[in-house]
Design a protein around this motif. Sequence first.
Motif, PDB file in Angstrom:
ATOM      1  N   ARG A 148       0.805  -1.075   0.088  1.00 31.72           N
ATOM      2  CA  ARG A 148      -0.137   0.141  -0.068  1.00 31.72           C
ATOM      3  C   ARG A 148       0.918   1.319  -0.103  1.00 31.72           C
ATOM      4  NH1 ARG A 148      -1.970   3.922  -0.837  1.00 31.72           N
ATOM      5  NH2 ARG A 148      -4.044   4.829  -0.160  1.00 31.72           N
ATOM      6  N   GLN A 149       1.952   1.140   0.844  1.00 31.62           N
ATOM      7  CA  GLN A 149       2.860   2.203   0.809  1.00 31.62           C
ATOM      8  C   GLN A 149       4.230   1.684   0.779  1.00 31.62           C
ATOM      9  OE1 GLN A 149       1.894   4.206   4.627  1.00 31.62           O
ATOM     10  NE2 GLN A 149       0.613   5.794   3.511  1.00 31.62           N
ATOM     11  N   GLU A 150       5.228   2.297  -0.141  1.00 32.55           N
ATOM     12  CA  GLU A 150       6.328   1.721  -0.571  1.00 32.55           C
ATOM     13  C   GLU A 150       7.495   2.947  -0.127  1.00 32.55           C
ATOM     14  OE1 GLU A 150       6.129   0.302  -4.313  1.00 32.55           O
ATOM     15  OE2 GLU A 150       4.881  -1.482  -3.774  1.00 32.55           O
ATOM     16  N   ILE A 151       8.724   2.312   0.181  1.00 32.20           N
ATOM     17  CA  ILE A 151       9.886   3.393   0.510  1.00 32.20           C
ATOM     18  C   ILE A 151      10.406   3.325  -1.184  1.00 32.20           C
ATOM     19  CG2 ILE A 151      10.177   2.809   2.706  1.00 32.20           C
ATOM     20  CD1 ILE A 151      12.448   1.117   2.032  1.00 32.20           C
ATOM     21  N   GLN A 152      11.305   4.473  -1.467  1.00 24.62           N
ATOM     22  CA  GLN A 152      11.914   4.393  -2.801  1.00 24.62           C
ATOM     23  C   GLN A 152      12.696   3.365  -3.349  1.00 24.62           C
ATOM     24  OE1 GLN A 152      14.135   7.771  -3.040  1.00 24.62           O
ATOM     25  NE2 GLN A 152      12.164   9.363  -2.668  1.00 24.62           N
ATOM     26  N   ALA A 153      13.352   2.495  -2.298  1.00 22.14           N
ATOM     27  CA  ALA A 153      14.161   1.375  -2.655  1.00 22.14           C
ATOM     28  C   ALA A 153      13.432   0.167  -3.032  1.00 22.14           C
ATOM     29  CB  ALA A 153      15.049   0.737  -1.477  1.00 22.14           C
ATOM     30  N   VAL A 154      12.256  -0.002  -2.703  1.00 20.70           N
ATOM     31  CA  VAL A 154      11.331  -1.017  -3.106  1.00 20.70           C
ATOM     32  C   VAL A 154      10.550  -0.711  -4.513  1.00 20.70           C
ATOM     33  CG1 VAL A 154       9.239  -2.130  -2.593  1.00 20.70           C
ATOM     34  CG2 VAL A 154      10.843  -1.708  -0.531  1.00 20.70           C
ATOM     35  N   HIS A 155      10.002   0.530  -4.359  1.00 13.56           N
ATOM     36  CA  HIS A 155       9.407   1.296  -5.658  1.00 13.56           C
ATOM     37  C   HIS A 155      10.279   0.919  -6.826  1.00 13.56           C
ATOM     38  CE1 HIS A 155       6.178   2.946  -7.856  1.00 13.56           C
ATOM     39  NE2 HIS A 155       6.859   3.838  -8.183  1.00 13.56           N
ATOM     40  N   PHE A 156      11.497   1.460  -6.939  1.00 14.39           N
ATOM     41  CA  PHE A 156      12.181   1.701  -7.855  1.00 14.39           C
ATOM     42  C   PHE A 156      13.293   0.613  -8.311  1.00 14.39           C
ATOM     43  CE2 PHE A 156      10.984   6.342  -6.920  1.00 14.39           C
ATOM     44  CZ  PHE A 156      10.526   6.520  -8.131  1.00 14.39           C
ATOM     45  N   GLY A 157      13.544  -0.195  -7.252  1.00 19.08           N
ATOM     46  CA  GLY A 157      14.566  -1.374  -7.348  1.00 19.08           C
ATOM     47  C   GLY A 157      13.662  -2.626  -7.974  1.00 19.08           C
ATOM     48  N   GLY A 158      14.402  -3.416  -7.807  1.00 21.24           N
ATOM     49  CA  GLY A 158      13.868  -4.800  -8.156  1.00 21.24           C
ATOM     50  C   GLY A 158      13.295  -5.603  -6.892  1.00 21.24           C
ATOM     51  N   SER A 159      12.648  -4.933  -6.173  1.00 20.00           N
ATOM     52  CA  SER A 159      12.510  -5.826  -4.921  1.00 20.00           C
ATOM     53  C   SER A 159      10.760  -6.422  -4.990  1.00 20.00           C
ATOM     54  CB  SER A 159      12.361  -4.991  -3.718  1.00 20.00           C
ATOM     55  OG  SER A 159      13.673  -4.289  -3.358  1.00 20.00           O
ATOM     56  N   HIS A 160      10.155  -6.016  -5.900  1.00 20.49           N
ATOM     57  CA  HIS A 160       8.750  -6.514  -6.214  1.00 20.49           C
ATOM     58  C   HIS A 160       8.732  -8.085  -6.532  1.00 20.49           C
ATOM     59  CE1 HIS A 160       7.296  -2.295  -6.433  1.00 20.49           C
ATOM     60  NE2 HIS A 160       6.761  -2.841  -5.465  1.00 20.49           N
ATOM     61  N   GLN A 161       8.136  -8.936  -6.060  1.00 18.98           N
ATOM     62  CA  GLN A 161       8.057 -10.131  -6.336  1.00 18.98           C
ATOM     63  C   GLN A 161       6.870 -10.287  -7.482  1.00 18.98           C
ATOM     64  OE1 GLN A 161       7.788 -13.121  -3.427  1.00 18.98           O
ATOM     65  NE2 GLN A 161       9.014 -12.050  -2.123  1.00 18.98           N
ATOM     66  N   GLN A 162       6.957 -11.302  -8.298  1.00 15.09           N
ATOM     67  CA  GLN A 162       5.783 -11.797  -9.402  1.00 15.09           C
ATOM     68  C   GLN A 162       5.081 -12.814  -8.919  1.00 15.09           C
ATOM     69  OE1 GLN A 162       6.903 -11.368 -13.443  1.00 15.09           O
ATOM     70  NE2 GLN A 162       7.816  -9.404 -12.911  1.00 15.09           N
ATOM     71  N   ALA A 163       3.837 -12.864  -9.430  1.00 12.90           N
ATOM     72  CA  ALA A 163       3.035 -13.943  -9.067  1.00 12.90           C
ATOM     73  C   ALA A 163       2.501 -14.662 -10.434  1.00 12.90           C
ATOM     74  CB  ALA A 163       1.687 -13.820  -8.219  1.00 12.90           C
ATOM     75  N   THR A 164       2.483 -15.859 -10.742  1.00 13.05           N
ATOM     76  CA  THR A 164       1.884 -16.487 -12.165  1.00 13.05           C
ATOM     77  C   THR A 164       0.489 -16.864 -11.807  1.00 13.05           C
ATOM     78  OG1 THR A 164       4.083 -17.179 -12.433  1.00 13.05           O
ATOM     79  CG2 THR A 164       2.444 -18.416 -13.610  1.00 13.05           C
ATOM     80  N   LEU A 165      -0.032 -16.313 -12.701  1.00 11.29           N
ATOM     81  CA  LEU A 165      -1.639 -16.804 -12.770  1.00 11.29           C
ATOM     82  C   LEU A 165      -2.026 -17.584 -13.973  1.00 11.29           C
ATOM     83  CD1 LEU A 165      -3.214 -13.211 -11.900  1.00 11.29           C
ATOM     84  CD2 LEU A 165      -2.506 -14.994 -10.337  1.00 11.29           C
ATOM     85  N   HIS A 166      -2.381 -18.715 -13.757  1.00 12.43           N
ATOM     86  CA  HIS A 166      -2.786 -19.758 -14.734  1.00 12.43           C
ATOM     87  C   HIS A 166      -4.405 -19.896 -14.722  1.00 12.43           C
ATOM     88  CE1 HIS A 166      -3.193 -23.762 -17.039  1.00 12.43           C
ATOM     89  NE2 HIS A 166      -2.360 -23.004 -17.841  1.00 12.43           N
TER      90      HIS A 166
END
Length: 808
Positions: free
Chosen positions: A476-494
Amino acid sequence: MPLCAAESARQYRKRRDANPEQREAYLRKERERWRKDRDTGKKKCINDLTEREKRSQRKKWKEAKKAARAKARAIVEFQTPEPLELDCPPQLGPSRQRLQGEKSRERRKKKIMKELKELKAKLAKEKRKGEKYKKRYQRMKREAPSVSPQSKVRELVKGQKVRSPIKRALLFHTTLVENIRQKYRNAKTERERQLIARVTSGSILKKYRLQKYTQKAFGYSKKRNATLSVDLCATIKRKESGAALEIKRKVRSFYLRDDVSRMTPGCKQTITRQKKKMQKRLLTDTLKNLHRKFLSEQHGQLSYSTFCRLRPFWVVTPTEADRNTCLCKTHENTQLMANALHSHGILSTKSIEDMADSIMCDSKGKACAYSECRECLFSVYQTLKQPGEAEVCVAQWTTERIHKEDKSSMITVKRDLVTTESDLVSQFQERLSRFKQHIFNIRWQYTAYRQIRETLKADECMLHIDFSENYLCKYRQEIQAVHFGGSHQQATLHTGVLYTAEDQSPLSFCSISPSRRHDPTAIWAHLDPVLGMIRQRFPEVKKLHFFSDGPATQYRQKGNFYLLSTEPYKLGFENINWNYFEAGHGKGAPDGVGGALKRSADRAIKHGEDIPNALILYERLKSTNSSVELFYISEDYVESKPEIPAIAPIKGTMRVHQVLSVSPGKLKYRDITCLCKREAGMLDCPCYQLMDATVSEEHNHAPAFDGTNETRWRPQFIEAKHIGEWCVVNYEDEAYPGIIIKVEEHTIMVKCMHRNGINKFFWPSPREDITWYADQQILCLITEPQALNKRSVQIDKASWRYIEEQFR
């Protein structure tokens, strides 16, 4: 004596200002510097300052202006010479009294303007108030209790001697008019007003010119009175007949077909009408073309306006905001050629589908579409005029190899190609002959899809599946290091939709996993819980019908063929039928399932929840009581699935559109789907050149499909990455080397050399030999042939031995 710095600067400014060009350059530079300072925030306008800073700045301005005026007066007084005793008095500057008078007039002018502005605002306010009370008075007068009918009659006959029957008729008239007027005023719906207006209007009133009198008597508006002669009840909804309901059902189901409109996958691509929220579907063609298509399929009569009116509200024409990023390359390149030729007056239409149908004897026959019919094998589309040598510019999507340092990569770009009319027509005719197979496959596979869906038996079910675009988990709220870095995880949807004969409403399902693998092993890891759910809820189901798109890295490849012939039998299924839509045309209901789930996840984030990974995404969606059946597939479960053994591919995999398995370890496949004997319980009819492929696991040997083995000479698929490489083509049982120019689905464009001896080849001139070949006609890939003499080249001996073995 050297000058001081201030004097040197003063003289420099004097010389600079004396030169107009240097002066203009200096002013331009100062303006640019001021704009730069303004953009960076170094300099601010008065409106951008705080109140305290405004007061300080204005004070400085006043002091600077005061000092400038004092300096100007001092200069005037200093330059004013002593008065001479001449006839003309000396010219003096403005006096102090005059300057003060100008200031006083300026202050009075500003004060008057301010008062005028205030008075205008007050006047406008009073006018609005007057209009308000005027309107209120009019309403009160209209709503005030009117004079009774009896009083109106007395007023009419006042001072006159009138017989009783006339009084009675007048009383009846005034009473009836008042009663109708009261009913019209108290009507709550437009339908009631229309009925009253229709009853109280007609040709007789028009004949005696009483329409305006009727308007005044009954209280109609001018607009209502102007339309009294029209049937005002024509818009009243009447009960539809059975035939009208059937037409409406047919048109609605036509619009919702996947070959007519495509489902949008975006979580924000929705439309709401009358509190009904639906996922958007975008039309794949113009309404006029779709209307012609509907009439050709239904063999009935329906006007174009009715066809447009019956369109569901969530089926819309795509706009720029709905830009399609999943277009078919074959369709687009052919359409761009047709547009260019039509603009030059060579073609009579832009519809490439109509042109493809016109060069076939039977647009629904495989032999004509696959150029196997001798009657229409060499048919070409007739042009309006003979093409000339004028230049034509046509845009085309092309795949190119780019080289950067020691690395090379493939990119797809849209290029404007310049050619002549005659060359473009010949290229278009050649492409159109291949396009007819493409459009035939699209129509045929969608027809098979609808046929299976509408005629499912108790022991059958159909699954339409697809991978949705990976969901990017977020907070919901993110620091800059998370928002602009590669820290987001992805989820596969089948995602997928399950159709059964028992349940009339389809069941939507989705499996969520942190694993980003989309290979066959991961596909069947996602399908395991779905198949288990089918065995639990529908134990009578024994036959599975799969429908999906056909990417060579996911569904349509040897690994998936192997698993579909082994995995379902472990759960007790007896018959598996996997069908593929034509490349670039596999959009459908699963895309809407993915969009709905992503929209629900984004809504939860907006309400203050965090979804940092796939497991929490699954839990949040599960807690919303969604109608979509959800499953969670852990990354360990995907990795624990056994690896696919080394197997050989099926020859011509990219042409395959149906794969069958009626017993474990055995496969059958064909170019297009056939359902001619499905009612009898058979799908492995010999139609359309049904081929066998066998899987064997005896003595722990690696399984092998029948067909040409993949070797170092020939990859499994000829893909865009092979553009620019050398290959050998089998043409009429002869080998010819050439360079791969283009790759489109299962066809390859090759620039070939000609033969002038055994293993001796040369480039033809003046015309190049560039032709499209099927995937199976490519024998192998080779290195560039070596020069044998000034004209001929020779393939290396090892490659030539392999080529000779292929013709034995």
